[in-house]
Design a protein around this motif. Structure first.
Motif, PDB file in Angstrom:
ATOM      1  N   ALA A   3       0.747  -1.201  -0.022  1.00 39.57           N
ATOM      2  CA  ALA A   3       0.198  -0.019  -0.033  1.00 39.57           C
ATOM      3  C   ALA A   3       0.878   1.319  -0.051  1.00 39.57           C
ATOM      4  N   THR A   4       2.038   1.261   0.785  1.00 39.39           N
ATOM      5  CA  THR A   4       2.942   2.304   0.792  1.00 39.39           C
ATOM      6  C   THR A   4       3.619   2.880  -0.663  1.00 39.39           C
ATOM      7  N   VAL A   5       3.940   1.806  -1.313  1.00 41.47           N
ATOM      8  CA  VAL A   5       4.834   1.975  -2.596  1.00 41.47           C
ATOM      9  C   VAL A   5       3.933   1.812  -3.870  1.00 41.47           C
ATOM     10  N   ALA A   6       2.472   1.574  -3.493  1.00 46.23           N
ATOM     11  CA  ALA A   6       1.730   1.548  -4.901  1.00 46.23           C
ATOM     12  C   ALA A   6       1.704   3.006  -5.561  1.00 46.23           C
ATOM     13  N   PRO A   7       1.585   3.027  -7.022  1.00 42.08           N
ATOM     14  CA  PRO A   7       1.534   1.849  -7.823  1.00 42.08           C
ATOM     15  C   PRO A   7       2.451   1.185  -7.923  1.00 42.08           C
ATOM     16  N   ALA A   8       3.948   1.404  -7.504  1.00 43.12           N
ATOM     17  CA  ALA A   8       4.934   0.373  -7.735  1.00 43.12           C
ATOM     18  C   ALA A   8       4.426  -1.076  -7.275  1.00 43.12           C
ATOM     19  N   ARG A   9       5.237  -2.201  -8.009  1.00 43.71           N
ATOM     20  CA  ARG A   9       4.560  -3.363  -7.589  1.00 43.71           C
ATOM     21  C   ARG A   9       5.749  -3.916  -6.415  1.00 43.71           C
ATOM     22  N   VAL A  10       5.513  -5.067  -5.797  1.00 44.13           N
ATOM     23  CA  VAL A  10       6.413  -5.458  -4.844  1.00 44.13           C
ATOM     24  C   VAL A  10       6.835  -6.892  -5.286  1.00 44.13           C
ATOM     25  N   MET A  11       8.377  -6.878  -5.146  1.00 42.82           N
ATOM     26  CA  MET A  11       9.029  -8.404  -5.080  1.00 42.82           C
ATOM     27  C   MET A  11       9.314  -8.671  -3.862  1.00 42.82           C
ATOM     28  N   ALA A  12       8.993  -9.627  -3.363  1.00 40.30           N
ATOM     29  CA  ALA A  12       9.200 -10.124  -2.144  1.00 40.30           C
ATOM     30  C   ALA A  12      10.773 -10.790  -2.074  1.00 40.30           C
ATOM     31  N   VAL A  13      11.637 -10.586  -1.297  1.00 43.95           N
ATOM     32  CA  VAL A  13      12.906 -10.924  -1.519  1.00 43.95           C
ATOM     33  C   VAL A  13      12.955 -12.227  -0.443  1.00 43.95           C
ATOM     34  N   VAL A  14      13.206 -13.526  -1.053  1.00 46.65           N
ATOM     35  CA  VAL A  14      12.932 -14.694  -0.151  1.00 46.65           C
ATOM     36  C   VAL A  14      14.414 -15.611  -0.396  1.00 46.65           C
TER      37      VAL A  14
END
Ligand SMILES: *Cc1c(COP(=O)(O)O)cnc(C)c1O
Length: 379
Positions: free
Chosen positions: A29-40
């Motif tokens: 929600a904070t970075v939208a509209p940027a997408r999120v890559m979850a680093v695992v």
């Protein structure tokens, strides 16, 4: 894990997947509209890659990021179909399996790009590539002096149908706002050169957790968030998880294995770096540096037993350490929390990082294989 340990774990890292999912949702929600890559990468910083990947996708991440190809293939083997990017390759890496499993490949050199194109050609497929520009970290990444040639070559490989340049990326040194701004400018310059060469990557990504939170102009099309999804602050400046709207996901705990009353002058653990200053009680905690409890935190870090903080007495050993519990009523079998959510009174992973002259990242990531992970919550 062994079900005999569920009720009374001797050592245990509890991984709260509901907290993880909520962290991802809050960050998305904070970075939208940027997408999120979850680093695992690194087994999701010690939290369990497959469990975390699923919970992160559920929380709104649409990409996964790992360092090595083997980590990416393990996600595919577990049935995870979301886009996965791997960016750190063995010099002898063969990209056939990765391409067959539809893994996006970070390319940090012209040679890697060629190897990816060759593997795609022999598989009769297209390699999805993210070209990495070195904007200052000096690790891997294509140097700016070589960039124009590499993007021109990538455009040619695209028109041959062997490669699709899906992304462009770089990584920040988190040195200062000025250094980050210079890296962002260098990245945007490289992205413009790539477009001039005829590439049209859909994903330009630069920011990891720290910049995703504090440098909004670096969010671009996607952010790569690791430590933030685990609820550990990236800054090392005392900012708490709660202040960032995040909840720590890992709680490291064990059970008191022995208790003894000691007289003044009694030494404890190797080298007697601690001696009882007065009559007191020592409790033995069955976690040590084999489990990732940093020996450097000997005599400094604190744990919680029955809601009260107690300091480590003497050296942390391979399998165990002692805490000075004073006059507190502590019995064998009582729960000891090494770190968790500070809102509960427990030390944070960051606090252990301070005690061991390191960072919260290293504390959670190095919890050893002898500590079972118990995943709670989640879908
Ligand atoms: C590990 C890593 C990240 C994640 O960094 P955090 O600070 O944990 O968010 C992002 N990008 C790259 C290239 C990484 O190696």
């Amino acid at each position: 894990m062994n079900p005999r340990h569920v009720r009374s774990p001797f050592r245990e890292a509890v991984i709260d997947l509901d907290a993880l999912r909520a962290n991802v949702a809050a960050l998305a929600a904070t970075v939208a509209p940027a997408r999120v890559m979850a680093v695992v990468k690194a087994d999701a910083y010690g939290h369990g890659a497959v469990h975390v990947a699923r919970a992160a996708l559920d929380g709104g991440a649409d990409h996964l990021g790992v360092a090595d190809l083997d980590e990416a293939l393990a996600l595919r083997d577990a049935g995870i179909e979301a886009p996965v990017l791997a960016w750190l390759h063995d010099p002898a890496a063969r990209f056939d399996a990765a391409i067959a499993h539809d893994i996006d490949l970070g390319a940090s050199s012209a040679a890697q790009l060629e190897a990816m194109a060759d593997a795609a050609a022999s598989a009769g497929r297209i390699a999805n590539v993210h070209l990495k520009l070195d904007t200052g970290l000096s690790r891997n990444g294509i140097l700016r002096a070589d960039w124009d040639d590499v993007v021109a070559r990538a455009a040619a490989l695209e028109s041959e149908g062997r490669v699709r340049v899906r992304g462009l990326f770089s990584h920040l040194a988190n040195t200062s706002p000025d250094d980050d701004a210079a890296q962002l400018a260098a990245f945007l310059d490289g992205a413009a050169a790539a477009e001039n060469a005829g590439l049209s990557p859909e994903l330009r990504h630069l920011a990891s957790t720290a910049a995703a939170l504090r440098l909004p102009e670096a969010r671009l099309d996607m952010v790569r968030i690791g430590i933030g999804i685990y609820g550990v602050p990236p800054f090392g400046d005392g900012t708490t998880a709660a202040e960032l709207g995040l909840t720590p996901v890992m709680t490291l705990r064990g059970r008191v294995a022995a208790v003894r009353r000691v007289e003044p002058g009694t030494g404890a653990s190797y080298g007697y770096t601690w001696r009882a200053p007065h009559p007191t009680t020592l409790a033995l905690v069955p976690l040590g540096y084999a489990d990732g409890v940093p020996r450097q935190a000997s005599g400094r870090a604190e744990v919680v037993i029955h809601g009260a903080r107690h300091r480590i007495a003497g050296r942390i050993a391979m399998d165990q350490f002692l805490v000075d519990v004073g006059e507190a009523e502590v019995a064998v079998g009582d729960e000891v929390v090494l770190f968790g959510d500070p809102v509960t009174g427990a030390p944070s992973a960051d606090e252990w990082g301070d005690a061991a002259d390191t960072i919260g990242y290293e504390i959670v990531t190095r919890i050893g294989p002898r500590v079972p992970r118990t995943h709670v919550g989640g879908a």
